[in-house]
Enzyme design. Structure first.
Site, PDB file in Angstrom:
ATOM      1  N   TYR A 195       0.840  -1.202   0.000  1.00 26.56           N
ATOM      2  CA  TYR A 195       0.000   0.000   0.000  1.00 26.56           C
ATOM      3  C   TYR A 195       0.876   1.254   0.000  1.00 26.56           C
ATOM      4  CZ  TYR A 195      -3.716   3.235   1.377  1.00 26.56           C
ATOM      5  OH  TYR A 195      -4.609   4.268   1.423  1.00 26.56           O
ATOM      6  N   SER A 209     -13.329   2.474  13.460  1.00 22.26           N
ATOM      7  CA  SER A 209     -14.434   1.543  13.207  1.00 22.26           C
ATOM      8  C   SER A 209     -14.336   0.319  14.110  1.00 22.26           C
ATOM      9  CB  SER A 209     -14.439   1.129  11.739  1.00 22.26           C
ATOM     10  OG  SER A 209     -13.184   0.627  11.338  1.00 22.26           O
TER      11      SER A 209
END
Length: 442
Positions: free
Chosen positions: A262, A306
């Site tokens: 990433y 989250s």
């Protein structure tokens, strides 16, 4: 014989005098008399009078039209029925590069309406992308969402179905696509650790999306002359040795670590973007996004906000990795969308840090979640993950000065909005699952 002689000279002279041309006397009233004779001939005057009478009768019976309402600055920007117009930006076609003064465009002249743009948003069914689509549709643009639904959800965009200014295409940007657009927001990429570290294949897909997908979208921008915005990430700084991080910092990235697919993918995407800008003249913008939260986040995507919210709602322990002293900065999604739109409409290439400089340790974040959801929620410590950055905080000085942007929503104000969305989705799904189990057992 002599008496018959005639002097020819006198005869010719008298004949010339009698044959000489003399014009008729002009009649002074002829220009007036001639049109009157024309009208009186064959009853033409009667037909003229009948025509005038019919026209007079028609306009007398016609209902009077109401005068148009006076124009005002607000009446030039009418929102859609389905959404409120929350941001008014006039698109400027300029080709300036680098950092300079920000120009948001003057007021639109009275009587003129802002021309809607045709915009493609890759990854538009995702968390950030769907909020961006809401804003673009709300201000009157036509939006094409391109998404392969690897992490995006149709539910995030269902409220736009049926809108003639909205299109949705299931497509992976790893494959080329040709569209006629004015702007490209390139958001397509698995961004959470759970998604980009799921398995080696998905890890490679993440890198391909960043590199090949960015290459395809830059090629599209070049072909159609569109402006291109790359959503990069604070991960390009790696585990930073400089704090807070400024845009000129080159980062401290492990090129062979578990997060490198990433990190390096986004760094390569930035390189491609700048090469297309310098070598092919493509108008580009680069945003480096820091931790963002809000409604529509994937519930189990592995991101800390989250994770904590879902665990607290489910009455599970809040999992803190390491000693909990590593820091992050959390911005609400509406602030990020505002920053992306200002960057796209502005004159500067970037890169720009878009994040909230308010810095929290993981333990402090857990305490805020406890205060918001469940004061009795327990905290559970687990071993830290590999290459986890110790500190993360953006320096947004350039965004303030050149874009006129800074975040407005604090963590304690934005977190309850996210909790409300998560509560509805978690317990709604739970109730549906319970109902289905009951029906099966019966």
């Amino acid at each position: 014989m002599g008496s018959e002689l005639i002097y020819r000279g006198h005869e010719d002279e008298s004949q010339q005098q009698s044959d000489a041309y003399s014009p008729k006397r002009s009649k002074p009233w002829l220009p007036v008399i001639r049109p009157i004779r024309y009208l009186l001939r064959e009853q033409r005057l009667l037909f003229v009078l009948v025509g005038i009478a019919i026209a007079t009768l028609f306009f007398t019976l016609l209902p009077p039209s109401s005068p148009p309402p006076p124009y005002s600055a607000d009446s030039l920007f009418q929102p859609d029925d389905s959404t409120q117009l929350s941001h008014r930006v006039s698109y400027q076609s300029n080709h300036a590069a680098g950092f300079g003064s920000f120009s948001s465009g003057g007021k639109i002249p009275l009587g003129l309406k802002r021309k809607g743009l045709r915009i493609v948003v890759t990854g538009g069914a995702g968390f950030v992308g769907s909020h961006l689509v809401d804003r673009l549709i709300g201000r009157g643009d036509s939006v094409i969402v391109v998404d392969n639904f690897f992490t995006g959800r149709k539910e995030n965009l269902m409220h736009h179905f049926g809108n003639p200014r909205f299109e949705l295409i299931r497509h992976d940007v790893v494959e080329p696509i040709l569209l006629e657009v004015d702007q490209i927001y390139h958001l397509a990429c698995p961004a959470s650790p759970v998604h980009y570290k799921f398995n080696p294949v998905k890890t490679i897909i993440s890198f391909c999306t960043n590199v090949v997908g960015t290459l395809n979208m830059l090629g599209l921008a070049k072909r159609v002359g569109a402006r291109f915005l790359l959503t990069s990430t604070s991960e390009v700084y790696g585990d930073p040795l400089q704090h807070p991080q400024v845009e000129t910092y080159w980062g401290n990235v492990n090129p062979i670590g578990v997060r490198s697919c990433y990190d390096e993918g986004k760094r390569t995407a930035e390189t491609l973007t700048m090469d297309y800008h310098r070598g092919a003249g493509v108008e580009v913008r680069i945003a480096r996004i820091f931790n963002t939260y809000g409604p529509r986040m994937c519930i189990d995507d592995g991101r800390v906000v989250s994770n904590f919210v879902a665990q607290a709602l489910r009455k599970e322990p809040l999992t803190v990795y390491g000693d909990g002293k590593q820091t992050r900065s959390f911005q609400y999604v509406s602030d990020l969308v505002e920053g992306l739109m200002r960057l796209m409409e502005g004159e500067h290439v970037g890169p720009f840090n878009l994040g909230n400089p308010g810095e929290f340790t993981m333990l402090e974040l857990a305490q805020v979640v406890q205060e918001t959801i469940d004061p009795n929620a327990k905290i559970e410590y687990r071993p830290n993950t590999e290459d986890d950055p110790h500190k993360r905080k953006p320096d947004i000085t350039r965004a303030k000065e050149l874009l006129g942007w800074e975040p407005k929503v604090s963590l304690r104000k934005g977190l309850p909005l996210m909790v409300s969305d998560f509560r509805q989705r978690i317990f709604g799904d739970h109730n549906e699952d319970s109902a289905s189990i009951t029906m099966t057992s019966d």
